[in-house]
Scaffold this active site. Sequence first.
Site, mmCIF file in Angstrom:
data_model
loop_
_atom_site.group_PDB
_atom_site.id
_atom_site.type_symbol
_atom_site.label_atom_id
_atom_site.label_comp_id
_atom_site.label_asym_id
_atom_site.label_seq_id
_atom_site.Cartn_x
_atom_site.Cartn_y
_atom_site.Cartn_z
ATOM 1 N N HIS A 74 0.873 -1.169 0.000
ATOM 2 C CA HIS A 74 0.000 0.000 0.000
ATOM 3 C C HIS A 74 0.920 1.231 0.000
ATOM 4 O O HIS A 74 2.019 1.175 0.564
ATOM 5 C CB HIS A 74 -0.831 -0.049 1.288
ATOM 6 C CG HIS A 74 -1.902 0.988 1.398
ATOM 7 N ND1 HIS A 74 -1.642 2.306 1.712
ATOM 8 C CD2 HIS A 74 -3.248 0.891 1.255
ATOM 9 C CE1 HIS A 74 -2.785 2.973 1.762
ATOM 10 N NE2 HIS A 74 -3.774 2.140 1.482
ATOM 11 N N ASP B 30 3.336 -4.173 8.161
ATOM 12 C CA ASP B 30 2.101 -3.412 7.968
ATOM 13 C C ASP B 30 0.956 -4.426 8.090
ATOM 14 O O ASP B 30 0.672 -5.175 7.160
ATOM 15 C CB ASP B 30 2.106 -2.751 6.585
ATOM 16 C CG ASP B 30 0.753 -2.139 6.232
ATOM 17 O OD1 ASP B 30 -0.188 -2.217 7.049
ATOM 18 O OD2 ASP B 30 0.630 -1.582 5.111
ATOM 19 N N GLN C 5 -4.279 -5.315 7.170
ATOM 20 C CA GLN C 5 -5.274 -6.274 6.685
ATOM 21 C C GLN C 5 -5.195 -7.585 7.470
ATOM 22 O O GLN C 5 -5.929 -8.521 7.177
ATOM 23 C CB GLN C 5 -5.078 -6.544 5.184
ATOM 24 C CG GLN C 5 -5.260 -5.320 4.306
ATOM 25 C CD GLN C 5 -6.687 -4.768 4.341
ATOM 26 O OE1 GLN C 5 -7.642 -5.479 4.657
ATOM 27 N NE2 GLN C 5 -6.829 -3.490 4.031
ATOM 28 N N LYS D 165 -10.333 -0.107 10.619
ATOM 29 C CA LYS D 165 -10.568 -1.319 9.823
ATOM 30 C C LYS D 165 -10.969 -2.498 10.701
ATOM 31 O O LYS D 165 -11.220 -3.601 10.201
ATOM 32 C CB LYS D 165 -9.314 -1.673 9.024
ATOM 33 C CG LYS D 165 -8.997 -0.667 7.918
ATOM 34 C CD LYS D 165 -7.758 -1.108 7.160
ATOM 35 C CE LYS D 165 -7.090 0.023 6.419
ATOM 36 N NZ LYS D 165 -7.709 0.310 5.130
ATOM 37 N N CYS E 192 -4.789 2.262 -3.705
ATOM 38 C CA CYS E 192 -3.565 2.796 -3.089
ATOM 39 C C CYS E 192 -2.387 1.845 -3.227
ATOM 40 O O CYS E 192 -1.549 1.746 -2.312
ATOM 41 C CB CYS E 192 -3.778 3.157 -1.620
ATOM 42 S SG CYS E 192 -5.001 4.414 -1.358
HETATM 43 C C1 LIG Z 1 -2.348 -2.786 3.671
HETATM 44 C C2 LIG Z 1 -2.663 -1.386 4.107
HETATM 45 N N1 LIG Z 1 -1.693 -0.616 4.607
HETATM 46 C C3 LIG Z 1 -1.916 0.637 5.024
HETATM 47 C C4 LIG Z 1 -3.165 1.201 4.948
HETATM 48 C C5 LIG Z 1 -3.336 2.610 5.408
HETATM 49 O O1 LIG Z 1 -4.268 2.733 6.429
HETATM 50 P P1 LIG Z 1 -4.742 4.171 6.890
HETATM 51 O O2 LIG Z 1 -5.196 4.878 5.664
HETATM 52 O O3 LIG Z 1 -5.835 3.897 7.852
HETATM 53 O O4 LIG Z 1 -3.578 4.840 7.527
HETATM 54 C C6 LIG Z 1 -4.218 0.436 4.426
HETATM 55 C C7 LIG Z 1 -5.590 0.965 4.312
HETATM 56 O O5 LIG Z 1 -6.011 1.675 3.462
HETATM 57 C C8 LIG Z 1 -3.962 -0.881 3.991
HETATM 58 O O6 LIG Z 1 -4.925 -1.643 3.469
#
Ligand SMILES: Cc1ncc(COP(=O)(O)O)c(C=O)c1O
Lengths: 436, 148
Positions: free
Chosen positions: A149, A226, A229, A252, A392
């Site tokens: 992401h 990270d 998910q 989430k 993203c």
């Molecule tokens: C794998 C992953 N990493 C990072 C993020 C970033 O999360 P946030 O936008 O809540 O900071 C997301 C969610 O969009 C994600 O799915």
Amino acid sequence: MITATGLDVAAVRADFPILSRRVRDNQPLVYLDSAATAQKPRVVLDAERRFYEEVNAAVHRGAHALAEEATDAYEEARQRIATFVGGHPEQCVLVRNATEALNLLAYAFSNATALAGAGRVAAREAGFDGDPRLVLGPGRSIVVSELEHHANLVPWQQAAAKTGATLRWLPITPTGRLDLSDLDRIITRDTAVVSITAQSNVTGAITPLVPIVERARAVGAFIFLDACQAVPNSPVDVAGLGVDALCWSGHKMCGPTGIGVLWARAELLAAMPPFLSGGSMIDTVEMTRATFALPPQRFEAGTPLTAQAIGLAAAAQYLDGIGMARIADHERHLTACALAGIAELPEVRVIGPTDLVDRGGVVSVIVDGVHAHDVGQVLDDRGVAVRVGHHCAWPLNRRLGIAASTRASFYLYNDEDDVAAFVAGLAAAVSYFRGR
Amino acid sequence: MRLDSLYQDVIMDHYRRRSGHGLREPFTAESCQVNPTCGDEIRLRVAVDGQGRIADVSYEAAGCAISQASASVLHDAVCGLPQSEAMIIESAFHALMQSRGTDAGDPEVLGDAVAFAGVSRYPARVKCALLPWMALKDALHRSEGISR
Ligand SMILES: Cc1ncc(COP(=O)(O)O)c(C=O)c1O
């Protein structure tokens, strides 16, 4: 309906007020976008409301009755959140979201590098004791993957640009899994940090952590996860993972927006220089200098995210009450239903593994000859909420040679009817655009 | 049906048979635009003649039915017009897209582009329809800079 795994989905659904909403001319909402953000059960909303109605005060600052109660409520929330992933509360820093947590980690390296250049005394004054493992520069590398992401890519691009370090990445296979065949050539003695996704938000592939952690350990690199998910969708126990840090976003996992968690080993938290600075993160302040609080407070500058933390603790309690293993099984079952339904549609191709091995509950698809935006529009017209676009993860899309995809993601409150609505919507998109 | 009011026949026709598609020479200026939310892209060229008239618009684009049809409609609408008249259409189209479904658009000014009126009811899709027009505006701007 009670599934084979014992989850009473009808009872779960009744906990989520928004799921009784109707959209687009009074059709029932089918919410299949939980990987972007999950819906909130009433207990989470109630916990936040109760805090504001009965306890609200600034945390760690006042000495009056409410201030004490609010501070206790905040620290109890931290404790509850830590327990959710098997961690100690002193190792859990509460931040805005995973993006902020990943920036905190990446900035630890670029700030440490800048401070190391300023000399030992200056560095110590700014809260950095000089741990050489945090100091980057030409000849050192940062390793991510092509699955990331943007939140776990762009901050590391920035850290590399500021320090002269090299950014390297693990490639992916055509089915959207990590390709570890060159692991030893990508993670090397010069690698300072490996930061990797636990589970792709596009392909659903679950990262095979053991070989990556072992390799990172063998070369003396930090290893970060990270887990955006992973933590909301499966049991996660930080003690067993062998990583140095892990982060996720509360929204989430049925928690409020504006709260995320960085869990890190105490030794790493102690070594990192402060990220944001100001009130709440200090011990003493003089006109020209300050000393800093111990972690986790050291990384929580400003008035903390109090009601959000309390809401997230309620979400953790709620999910643990249902059981994370049961939720993972349920998502697995729905994913199997979706993959089976899609297999009947010759025009629809899954981006990612088509089996259930090491795979989470997101299913992204391409519909031949129909752009994802148009697919999403047909689904939306039927009350089905999915995500369309690059999710993203632009480099991943480019690597797979696709512009955009349509993603359904499943959670504890989804049932087989929701999956059927998704598959029927895909079929409808095919006939709408192909038939005209 | 809601979908049919969005994907009107005019839009579907343009989507199926895009007018003026492909990049051509000669051109005076070019603009690349991306929609960061979905990754849709367009590269659009304008050829402006000595009298300030748009002799040709050529483009290459990847995107949804709305953005593809919009590029095609744009091509048909502005080719052969003086730049100033093209910009009048551009602002009318922009206003239509911002109208949140409250405006049907003036066919005298917009021609086929009034078919996009339904798009304005879907804020997430407005950017798709506007992308080629943003590219046109930018390309004409650049072309002015070049000719000066
Ligand atoms: C794998 C992953 N990493 C990072 C993020 C970033 O999360 P946030 O936008 O809540 O900071 C997301 C969610 O969009 C994600 O799915």
